[in-house]
Structure formats: structure tokens, C-alpha cells
Design a protein around this motif. Structure first.
Motif, short mmCIF file in Angstrom:
data_model
loop_
_atom_site.label_atom_id
_atom_site.label_comp_id
_atom_site.label_asym_id
_atom_site.label_seq_id
_atom_site.Cartn_x
_atom_site.Cartn_y
_atom_site.Cartn_z
N THR A 27 25.98 33.98 -13.24
CA THR A 27 26.70 32.94 -13.29
C THR A 27 27.02 32.39 -14.63
N LEU A 28 28.18 32.20 -15.05
CA LEU A 28 28.67 31.50 -16.34
C LEU A 28 29.42 30.20 -15.98
N TYR A 29 29.27 29.50 -17.07
CA TYR A 29 30.24 28.25 -17.10
C TYR A 29 31.57 28.36 -17.74
N GLY A 30 32.67 27.94 -17.45
CA GLY A 30 33.81 28.08 -18.31
C GLY A 30 33.94 27.14 -19.31
N ASP A 31 32.91 26.23 -19.38
CA ASP A 31 32.97 25.17 -20.37
C ASP A 31 31.66 25.40 -21.34
N VAL A 32 31.09 26.50 -21.27
CA VAL A 32 30.15 27.02 -22.15
C VAL A 32 30.67 28.05 -23.08
N PRO A 33 31.24 27.78 -23.90
CA PRO A 33 32.27 29.05 -24.52
C PRO A 33 31.60 29.98 -25.60
N LEU A 34 30.47 29.72 -25.92
CA LEU A 34 30.05 30.53 -27.37
C LEU A 34 28.80 31.25 -26.86
N VAL A 35 28.40 31.33 -25.50
CA VAL A 35 27.32 32.20 -25.25
C VAL A 35 27.41 33.57 -25.73
N GLU A 36 26.74 34.24 -26.21
CA GLU A 36 26.70 35.47 -27.07
C GLU A 36 26.39 36.66 -26.02
N LYS A 37 27.15 37.78 -26.11
CA LYS A 37 27.09 39.01 -25.38
C LYS A 37 25.67 39.44 -25.69
N THR A 38 25.08 39.47 -26.65
CA THR A 38 23.61 40.08 -26.82
C THR A 38 22.61 39.17 -26.11
N THR A 39 22.71 37.91 -26.03
CA THR A 39 21.80 37.14 -25.39
C THR A 39 22.00 37.36 -23.75
N LEU A 40 23.33 37.48 -23.24
CA LEU A 40 23.28 37.88 -21.86
C LEU A 40 22.78 39.47 -21.44
N GLU A 41 23.01 40.01 -22.50
CA GLU A 41 22.26 41.56 -22.22
C GLU A 41 20.94 41.40 -22.09
N ARG A 42 20.31 40.63 -22.90
CA ARG A 42 18.84 40.31 -23.05
C ARG A 42 18.34 39.91 -21.61
N LEU A 43 19.08 38.74 -21.29
CA LEU A 43 18.83 38.29 -19.97
C LEU A 43 18.73 39.37 -18.89
N LEU A 44 19.59 40.09 -18.85
CA LEU A 44 19.82 41.19 -17.87
C LEU A 44 18.78 41.99 -17.95
N LEU A 45 18.34 42.66 -19.01
CA LEU A 45 17.39 43.58 -19.47
C LEU A 45 16.03 43.16 -19.00
N GLN A 46 15.86 41.73 -19.56
CA GLN A 46 14.29 41.18 -19.19
C GLN A 46 14.21 41.07 -17.55
N SER A 47 15.21 40.55 -16.92
CA SER A 47 15.21 40.17 -15.49
C SER A 47 15.25 41.41 -14.51
N GLY A 48 15.84 42.51 -14.98
CA GLY A 48 15.86 43.79 -14.06
C GLY A 48 16.40 43.26 -12.52
N GLU A 49 15.46 43.78 -11.50
CA GLU A 49 15.98 43.56 -10.31
C GLU A 49 15.55 42.14 -9.82
N ASP A 50 14.88 41.43 -10.71
CA ASP A 50 14.31 40.12 -10.28
C ASP A 50 15.47 38.96 -10.57
N MET A 51 14.87 37.75 -10.62
CA MET A 51 16.00 36.65 -10.92
C MET A 51 15.50 36.26 -12.48
N GLY A 52 16.63 35.84 -13.10
CA GLY A 52 16.54 35.58 -14.51
C GLY A 52 17.43 34.21 -14.82
N LEU A 53 16.56 33.44 -15.57
CA LEU A 53 17.13 32.10 -16.07
C LEU A 53 17.44 32.15 -17.58
N LEU A 54 18.43 31.76 -17.95
CA LEU A 54 18.52 31.29 -19.54
C LEU A 54 18.22 29.86 -19.87
N THR A 55 17.13 29.81 -20.44
CA THR A 55 16.80 28.48 -20.70
C THR A 55 16.55 28.13 -22.09
#
Ligand code: UD1
Ligand code: CA
Length: 456
Positions: free
Chosen positions: A99-127
Motif C-alpha cells: 500500500t502506498l499513499y497518493g499524498d506521499v509523493p517522494l518515496v524512493e523506489k530503492t526504499t520500497l525495494e528494500r522493504l520488499l526484500l527484507q519482508s519476503g513472505e512476511d509482513m513489512g512496515l516502513l517506519t
């Protein structure tokens, strides 16, 4: 990537005090939602859904050519969990959902990729840890440091409010559980909303591992709720664009006084003075120098060209070593060949100007084809429009157009022809001829000017 992405964008944006839906407000010349969409697409999601609501028609209209978007209408805002539930039928249940927010415009692709990589099959939170976490949901952990849930500020105890780690709202939900979780959400909280964040406690109590990832910088996860925050993120974005240019070797007189609202490509040795605004696709080739306060949209400026202060260019090209401005305006369809000079208060539209030709002062050139080494004198005007139709003016190489002339199109000036100053040219001027339509000058000696009549 095998992933659903849902962008929540149904929020009204009350604090913008604007008739424009919040996610359509521009940042660097582009709607907020487009920034998020472009980042989302870089992750190659199998499904890309947008939950929209307030100002829905305008939002869909603005993205009508983005055919990859699956639209989910949330007609009443009943919380982030309810919002995501609207998109559920559009998603592939066998894939995880980001899930992303339409009003959070500057999140970087590399950050999201890290979130996906670190979370794997589990749940991941960006905090993220904030010195001032007020207003955000807080991440509650147990003694072992494991995430137990997220509590919204308005529902938090004093102890929970002291937590500085906040939920950015960007989360990765594992496959297979989302439908059940969303169906089980309750709205028994201070805002009477269905909180998406409640799924975190549900996951934790079910023994699921919850990973947390941090963005590289806090501005990546900052949202736009009011004009002040929008302006602040605009500055962050512009400063980063300026830094990228500086690191490529572009010289900026002041990196905090340049605005790039599009895509600016620079060659080597490019210099840009203060106050310039670039939009659309702009190419500045090697050695180009841009003076202060130029506005340049969709343009190609060839090597060695110089633009003096207050030049306005839109949909035009400047040839190598060309000189333009100050106060020149090149409108769509203008092409200047190498070495052409265009001076102050000259407007050119839909015209080609050949190499080493000059139009240096107070001139309008519209719908014209001008050859090489032509001199266009001060105050020359192409009369290209009869009130209904537009006509072309053709001026061949080495012609000389005297000051204050009007060229009534369609009309042709032959190679090497001279047009006397003040001529109204209505018929073609043959090559090498002098064309002059000026009224012959009379001299009346000892002229007495009229004097005021005595009315008494
Ligand atoms: C939300 C989070 C909070 C987090 C914060 C980060 C919840 C319950 N809380 O709070 O933990 O710290 O974001 O900014 O999720 N939206 C809809 N439909 C709705 C409600 C919201 O589409 O019914 C969209 C909004 O357009 C916005 C996003 O969801 O893009 C977040 O909504 P917002 O109301 O700003 O949530 P917060 O209360 O700030
Ligand atoms: Ca918010």
C-alpha cells in the motif's frame, strides 16, 4: 514483480482549502499521484490499483491515458482499511499487496525495494523515527522489540504517545490473508473509522513475523496535508534535482534558485544563472549558457548557444552558438539554425530562421521560412493572419529587410533582395531587387504649427 500495489488516494485534503483534489496538486509540475504512480510502476506490479473518491471524475480524467490503472471508488471515506477493501476485488489474491499513499509523493523506489526484500513472505512496515511524532500512528513493540501493533495518536495512551517510531502508512501485506483481515476490521476507535493499521496487531497475535524497514531520508515518507507541506516537499525535490545537476558538472549560480518541472538533460560545461524554470523535455547541449530568469519548456538548445536574461522559450530549438534575448520569446515550432541571433522584444512562432541570420530588435516573425545570413531590421512584422487564415512568408538567403517593414503574407523575398525601411510588402520581391513602398517625402519650408484658437 509478483505484487499488487494499491495507492490510497480518496482523501479530501480539507486543509489544502482548494477546489482541486489533493492528489492532483502539482509537485515539480506533475500531480502528486503521478509521482507515486511512476515510482510504483518501477516495481513492475502485476496489478496497480488506485482508490479514489473526492473529486473522483477530475482524478480519473487526469489519468485517463494511464490504461494500466485499476480504479476503485470509495464514495464515502470510512478509513484506510475501508479504502483498501474497495480495491480488493481488483487484486490478485495469490500475491502480496503493497500500500502506498497518493499524498506521499517522494518515496524512493530503492526504499520500497528494500522493504520488499527484507519482508519476503512476511509482513513489512516502513517506519521512521521522528523527533516530533505528533499526528502519526505509533509502532508499539514488546520487550523483545517485536512489533505488536500500531496505535493511532487519538487512541494512544500517554506512554504510547511517547513512542517516536511512527507508521508511514506504507506496508507490505502477505498473500492470502488480506481479505479475511479486512473483513474483520472494526471501527471502534476515536475516529469511528476502519483502520488498515489494525491488521498489524492481527498479524502479530497470529504469530506472523513483522519486519520494519526505514527510508533513507524522512522526507521520503512525508505527506502533503496542507500547502505548507507541499511547498516544503517541492523544495526538497528541487534541491535534489539541483544537486544531481551539480554532480553532473552543471554550473548553477544558486542551486536553491532553479526550478525543474520536467526532464532537463545537460551536456558538459553548461551554466545556468538564477531564477530559471525548466518544464517538459529540455536539452541543453555542451557549453550552453542560460542567463537569469529564463523560462524554458520543451526545447533543444544546441552547443555553445547563449540565452540572455528573461528569455521565454516554448516548443522551440536554438542552433549551435545562437544568441537569444534578453527578453526574447520563441513560441512553438520555432527553429533557429546555427549562429542565428534573436534579440530583445522579438517574438517568433512556427518559423525557421537560417544560419547566421539576425532579428535583433522589436520584431514579430510568424509562419515564416527565413534563409541564411538574412538581416531582419528593427520593428519588422510578418502579417501572417488575415483574421481568418494564416499565410507563410518566405525570405531567401542574404536578404535585407529594412526596419519598420511589414511583410503581408503570403509573400516571398528573393535571394539577396533588399526591402527598404518602412515598406509594406504585398507583392513578391525578386532576387537581388530593391523593393520599397514608402511614400515619397515632402518638405514644406517654414511650416507653422497650428496654434490654439482664442475661444473668448
Ligand atoms: C494514516 C495511518 C497512520 C500513519 C499516517 C501516515 C491509519 C489508520 N493511520 O493516518 O498510522 O501514521 O497515515 O501518514 O491508516 N484514505 C482513503 N480513504 C479513507 C481514508 C484515507 O483513501 O477513507 C487515504 C488518504 O487519501 C491518504 C491515506 O489514505 O492518502 C492516509 O489517510 P489519512 O487520513 O491521511 O490518514 P492518517 O490519519 O494521517
Ligand atoms: Ca495523513
Amino acid at each position: 514483480m509478483s505484487l499488487n500495489i494499491v495507492i490510497l488516494a480518496a482523501g479530501q485534503g480539507k486543509r489544502m482549502y482548494s477546489a482541486c483534489p489533493k492528489v492532483l496538486h502539482p509537485l515539480a509540475g506533475k500531480p502528486l499521484l503521478r509521482h507515486v504512480l511512476e515510482t510504483a510502476r518501477q516495481l513492475h506490479p502485476a496489478r496497480l490499483a488506485v482508490v479514489y473518491g473526492h473529486g473522483g471524475d477530475a482524478v480519473r480524467q487526469a489519468f485517463s491515458s494511464d490504461t494500466d490503472i485499476l480504479w476503485a471508488l470509495q464514495s464515502e471515506q470510512r478509513g484506510t482499511g475501508h479504502a483498501l477493501a474497495q480495491a480488493l476485488p481488483l487484486l490478485d489474491a495469490t500475491l502480496p499487496t503493497l500500500t502506498l499513499y497518493g499524498d506521499v509523493p517522494l518515496v524512493e523506489k530503492t526504499t520500497l525495494e528494500r522493504l520488499l526484500l527484507q519482508s519476503g513472505e512476511d509482513m513489512g512496515l516502513l517506519t521512521v523515527d521522528l523527533d516530533h511524532p505528533q499526528g502519526y500512528g505509533r509502532v508499539v513493540r514488546d520487550e523483545q522489540g517485536r512489533v505488536r501493533g500500531i496505535v493511532e495518536e487519538r487512541d494512544a495512551t500517554d506512554a504510547e504517545r511517547a513512542i517516536t517510531e511512527i507508521n508511514t502508512g506504507i506496508l507490505l501485506l502477505p498473500r492470502g490473508v488480506l481479505g479475511g483481515w479486512l473483513a474483520g476490521l472494526k471501527n471502534e476507535n476515536a475516529q469511528g473509522e476502519y483502520y488498515l493499521t489494525d491488521v498489524v496487531a492481527r498479524a502479530a497475535s497470529g504469530g506472523m513475523t513483522i519486519h520494519t524497514t526505514h527510508p533513507a531520508a524522512a522526507w521520503e515518507v512525508e505527506g502533503v496535508n496542507d500547502q505548507r507541506q507541499l511547498a516544503a516537499l517541492e523544495r526538497v525535490h528541487q534541491r535534489r534535482s539541483a544537486d544531481r545537476l551539480l554532480l553532473q558538472g552543471v554550473s548553477l549560480a544558486d542551486p536553491s534558485r532553479v526550478d525543474i518541472r520536467g526532464h532537463l538533460v545537460c551536456g558538459r560545461g553548461v551554466r545556468i544563472d538564477v531564477g530559471c524554470v525548466f518544464g517538459g523535455e529540455v536539452h541543453l547541449e555542451d557549453g550552453v549558457a542560460i542567463g537569469p530568469y529564463c523560462v524554458i519548456n520543451d526545447a533543444r538548445i544546441a552547443a555553445g548557444a547563449r540565452l540572455a536574461a528573461f528569455t521565454h522559450i516554448d516548443g522551440a530549438s536554438v542552433g549551435a552558438n545562437g544568441v537569444v534575448g534578453p527578453y526574447a520569446r520563441l513560441r512553438p515550432g520555432t527553429e533557429l539554425a546555427a549562429g542565428a541571433h534573436v534579440g530583445n522584444f522579438v517574438e517568433i512562432k512556427n518559423s525557421r530562421i537560417g544560419s547566421d541570420s539576425k532579428a535583433n530588435h522589436l520584431t514579430y516573425i510568424g509562419d515564416a521560412d527565413i534563409g541564411a545570413r538574412v538581416n531582419v531590421g528593427a520593428g519588422v512584422i510578418t502579417c501572417n493572419y488575415d483574421g481568418a487564415n494564416k499565410f507563410r512568408t518566405c525570405i531567401e538567403d542574404d536578404a535585407f529587410i529594412g526596419s519598420g517593414s511589414q511583410l503581408v503574407a503570403p509573400v516571398q523575398v528573393g535571394k539577396g533582395a533588399t526591402i527598404g525601411a518602412g515598406t509594406t510588402l504585398t507583392r513578391d520581391a525578386p532576387a537581388n531587387a530593391l523593393a520599397i513602398s514608402r511614400v515619397r517625402q515632402n518638405i514644406i519650408a517654414d511650416w507653422k504649427r497650428p496654434s490654439k484658437k482664442d475661444t473668448q
